[in-house]
Design a protein around this motif. Structure first.
Motif: not given
Length: 74
Positions: A62-67
């Motif tokens: 993902x681009x930013x898994x936490x987003x």
């Protein structure tokens, strides 16, 4: 500061013992920069899990898994 680290593989196998199949999600930000969950690490994990007899149905980074914004892409 965000710190990411890899779990011991034996611990991952224990966590997956009763699972029918898995899908691996990596991250192209912190985890990738720290070499614990980017594209190369996801591919190695897929291979290691398959070698251990785990049914891996896929993987993505993902681009930013936490987003929250990554949820739609996942």
């Amino acid at each position: 500061m965000i710190i990411s680290s890899s779990k011991p593989f034996s611990e991952i196998l224990d966590m997956l013992a009763d699972k029918e199949s898995v899908f691996i999600v990596g991250c192209s930000v912190c985890a990738a920069k720290q070499h614990v969950g980017g594209e190369p690490e996801v591919e190695v994990m897929k291979s290691n899990l398959k070698d251990a007899g785990i049914n891996v149905i896929g993987g993505v980074v993902a681009k930013a898994a936490c987003s929250v914004r990554s949820c739609e892409a996942l």
